[in-house]
Write an enzyme that holds these catalytic residues in place. Structure first.
Site, PDB file in Angstrom:
ATOM      1  N   ASP A 223     -10.540  -6.776  -4.801  1.00 61.84           N
ATOM      2  CA  ASP A 223     -10.000  -6.926  -6.131  1.00 61.84           C
ATOM      3  C   ASP A 223      -9.634  -8.162  -6.220  1.00 61.84           C
ATOM      4  OD1 ASP A 223      -8.890  -7.202  -8.749  1.00 61.84           O
ATOM      5  OD2 ASP A 223      -7.911  -5.287  -8.616  1.00 61.84           O
ATOM      6  N   GLU A 316       2.916  -5.573  -3.758  1.00 59.44           N
ATOM      7  CA  GLU A 316       2.025  -5.592  -4.712  1.00 59.44           C
ATOM      8  C   GLU A 316       2.137  -3.769  -4.633  1.00 59.44           C
ATOM      9  OE1 GLU A 316      -0.372  -3.228  -6.106  1.00 59.44           O
ATOM     10  OE2 GLU A 316      -2.172  -3.972  -4.747  1.00 59.44           O
ATOM     11  N   GLU A 325       2.748   6.149  -8.908  1.00 64.40           N
ATOM     12  CA  GLU A 325       3.175   6.061  -7.495  1.00 64.40           C
ATOM     13  C   GLU A 325       4.723   5.730  -7.362  1.00 64.40           C
ATOM     14  OE1 GLU A 325       0.345   3.418  -5.561  1.00 64.40           O
ATOM     15  OE2 GLU A 325      -1.130   4.883  -5.613  1.00 64.40           O
ATOM     16  N   HIS A 466      -9.169  -3.158  -9.956  1.00 64.42           N
ATOM     17  CA  HIS A 466      -9.367  -1.603  -9.496  1.00 64.42           C
ATOM     18  C   HIS A 466      -8.241  -0.588 -10.280  1.00 64.42           C
ATOM     19  CE1 HIS A 466      -5.679  -2.916  -6.982  1.00 64.42           C
ATOM     20  NE2 HIS A 466      -5.487  -1.538  -6.886  1.00 64.42           N
TER      21      HIS A 466
END
Length: 518
Positions: A223, A316, A325, A466
Site C-alpha cells: 500500500d 500504524e 481493531e 488497503h
C-alpha cells in the site's frame, strides 16, 4: 603391503578354501542397514547422528542445545516442541537468544514432527546428562524413546482434535453473542471503554495470530499511500527524530522502526505480539540496524520496556473506519505510560468523514437478490445481511453529497473513553437521485513540529488504499434533491462482546439502523 607366510603351512594345499581377494569397493563392507540422516536445525547440512548435528549447531550457529534446555527448563515435551518449532518456522539461532515467556514453541501444534523419524527427537531430556560442551548424553537403561515419541504424537493429535472442537464452539458462541447484541437495545458508554483488557483470550489470540501471516504484511507494505506517507514524514522531517528514543507500537515487519532509525533516531524499540516479530528480527539484522533497533515480543500493556521514557511514539494503528481493531487503545496506553513530557505521537491527528451515496444497483444486488434465489423466497436473509457494514471501494461517481467530519482525533490528548462517540451530521446533497447508503472513510495527518507536514486520505476520491471505504446500506432508499440536506446522528462504539469490532448506529430521517463491523 608385506605378505606374511607361516613356514609350517608352505607345503600344504587348501583346495577347499576360496581364494581371498582384496575388494576395492568399500561399499561391500558397509552394513546392510539403511543409513539414517539428520539435517541441521538452521541450514541444509546433513549428518549421520544427532551428536554431529548438535556439534555443528554449536560451532557454526552458536546454538548450544544444553544451554537452551537449561535456560528454559525444558522437559521432554518442551524439547520436542522446540525442535519442531525451529524446523517448521525456519527461524535463525539468533532469534532464539532473547526469547521471553510465553515461549513461541509453547503450542500443541509443535508436537507434530516436521521430519519423519527425526533423530533429534529421540533424546529424552527428562533423563539426560550433559558433558557441558556437546549434545546431551542419554543415561543407561532409559525408557523407550520410540514409545515416548508415539505418546507425544498421540497427545498432539488429541490436542488438535480438542482445538478444532474449541474453534467450532467459539464460532457458535460468537454468533449467539452477535445475535444477542443485534436484538438488544444498543447503548454506548463508559462500560465499553478499556474493554480490550477483558477481551477473551481466544479472540485476542486469533487477532494477533492473523498478523503472524506474511500475506497481510505484504498487503500493507504494498500500500504505497500508507507506507510512503510514513516514510516521507520521517525522512522529510528528520530533525524531529535526530538522537531521539522512539517506540514503534505494533511494529510488524519493522518497516517504521527502520524508517525512524534512518531518519536519525538514537534508539528505536519495536513491540509486537504476533510471531511476525521473529521475521522482523532477521530483517533488522539483514539491514545491519541491530545496534539501534531492539524488538520485543508481547503486548505493550503486558511488557516492560528497557527505558523509562521515550521521546516519540509511532504506530500504524488504523483499522477499517479508522477505529476497527481498537489498536489505538494500545497506543494511548503507551502514551500515558512511556511518553516523556513534550514528546509526540505520530500520526498526531486523524478524522472520520461520511458521505451520501446513490448506487441502486449495489443496493438491489445486496438486498433484492434475496427475494428470488433460484425460484425460492429468501427475503428473511435481508435482516441478517443489512446490519453487516461493507468494506469495499466506492465508485466516486456514486457520491451525492459533500463530506462531513463526524470525529476529529488528536492523538496527543485523546483517551480511550473518547473513542466511543456520537455525532450529529448534515450532508448537503449535490444532485437529484435516491440515497441508498452512507459511506465512511478517514484522513491521517502528520503535522506537529513538522517542517514538511504529510497527510493522506482513504476517501473514495483519493488514491486507493488497503483500508478501502466502509459502506452502510439503508434499509429504505431516500429520494433527495440538489441542495437538500440529510440530517442525522451517528453513534460509534466498541462491541462489548468483541471489543475489537465496532457497532455503528445510524439515524437518518425516520430510520434508525444498527450495523456491525467485524
Amino acid at each position: 603391503m608385506a605378505q606374511y607366510t607361516d613356514p609350517s603351512f608352505e607345503d600344504e594345499e587348501f583346495d577347499d578354501v576360496p581364494e581371498l581377494v582384496e575388494c576395492e569397493d568399500d561399499d561391500a563392507w558397509e552394513d546392510d542397514d539403511v543409513k539414517r540422516e539428520v539435517r541441521c536445525l538452521f541450514c541444509e547440512r546433513i549428518y549421520s547422528s544427532a551428536e554431529e548435528t548438535y556439534s555443528h549447531c554449536s560451532s557454526q550457529h552458536q546454538f548450544n542445545i544444553n544451554k537452551v534446555i537449561t535456560d528454559h527448563g525444558l522437559d521432554f515435551y518442551g524439547y520436542i516442541k522446540l525442535v519442531n518449532f525451529i524446523r517448521s518456522t525456519n527461524c535463525t539461532a539468533d532469534s532464539l537468544r532473547n526469547v521471553s515467556s510465553p515461549k513461541p514453541w509453547d503450542k500443541e501444534d509443535y508436537f507434530k514432527p516436521v521430519i519423519a523419524d527425526d533423530l533429534l527427537l529421540q533424546y529424552d531430556v527428562e533423563d539426560m546428562e550433559t558433558d557441558g560442551n556437546g549434545p546431551p548424553n542419554a543415561k543407561p537403561n532409559e525408557p523407550s524413546l520410540e514409545d515416548r515419541c508415539k505418546d507425544a504424537e498421540s497427545r498432539a493429535q488429541a490436542a488438535e482434535a480438542k482445538l478444532s472442537s474449541a474453534v467450532q464452539e467459539l464460532h457458535r458462541m460468537r454468533q449467539l453473542a452477535q445475535d444477542f447484541v443485534m436484538n438488544a437495545d444498543v447503548r454506548c458508554g463508559p462500560s465499553s471503554a478499556g474493554a480490550i483488557a477483558d477481551l477473551d483470550e481466544n479472540e485476542d489470540g486469533a487477532y494477533f495470530s492473523s498478523y503472524g501471516h506474511f500475506g497481510i504484511h505484504e498487503k500493507m507494505l504494498k500500500d504505497a499511500v500508507r507506507t510512503e506517507s510514513y516514510r516521507n514524514f520521517m525522512y522529510q522531517n528528520s530533525e524531529i527524530f535526530k538522537d531521539k528514543v522512539v517506540l514503534d507500537v505494533g511494529c510488524g515487519t519493522g518497516i517504521l522502526s527502520m524508517f525512524a532509525a534512518k531518519a536519525g533516531a538514537r534508539k528505536v524499540i519495536g513491540v509486537d505480539q504476533s510471531d511476525i516479530i521473529y521475521n522482523a528480527m532477521d530483517i533488522i539484522r539483514l539491514n545491519k540496524l541491530e545496534d539501534r533497533i531492539s524488538l520485543i515480543k508481547g503486548r505493550i500493556e503486558e511488557i516492560d520496556l528497557p527505558v523509562e521514557k521515550v521521546d516519540i511514539i509511532i504506530s500504524e494503528w488504523m483499522g477499517y473506519f479508522l477505529l476497527f481493531e481498537s489498536m489505538l487503545d494500545s497506543v494511548i496506553y503507551a502514551k500515558d505510560k512511556y511518553l516523556t513530557a513534550g514528546g509526540a505521537v505520530y500520526p498526531d491527528r486523524c478524522n472520520v468523514s461520511i458521505v451520501a451515496l446513490c448506487d441502486p444497483d449495489k443496493h438491489a444486488g445486496k438486498l433484492a437478490f434475496w427475494d428470488d434465489v433460484y425460484g425460492f423466497n429468501m427475503s428473511c436473509m435481508k435482516k441478517a445481511v443489512l446490519p453487516e457494514a461493507l468494506v469495499e471501494f466506492v465508485n466516486q461517481d456514486t457520491i451525492i453529497s459533500s463530506p462531513f467530519i463526524i470525529k476529529d482525533i488528536n492523538c496527543q490528548t485523546t483517551s480511550i473513553k473518547d473513542l466511543d462517540f456520537s455525532s450529529d451530521f448534515s450532508l448537503s446533497v449535490t444532485r437529484e437521485c435516491v440515497c441508498t447508503a452512507v459511506a465512511g472513510y478517514f484522513d491521517v495527518l502528520f503535522e506537529k513540529g513538522c517542517h514538511t507536514p504529510v497527510s493522506f486520505s482513504t476517501g473514495p476520491t483519493s488514491a486507493q488504499t488497503h483500508w478501502k471505504q466502509t459502506v452502510f446500506l439503508l434499509e429504505r432508499p431516500i429520494v433527495v434533491t440538489a441542495g437538500q440536506t440529510l440530517d442525522g446522528r451517528i453513534t460509534v462504539c466498541k462491541n462489548r462482546k468483541d471489543p475489537r469490532s465496532l457497532i455503528v448506529t445510524l439515524s437518518l430521517q425516520d430510520m434508525t439502523q444498527t450495523y456491525t463491523l467485524q
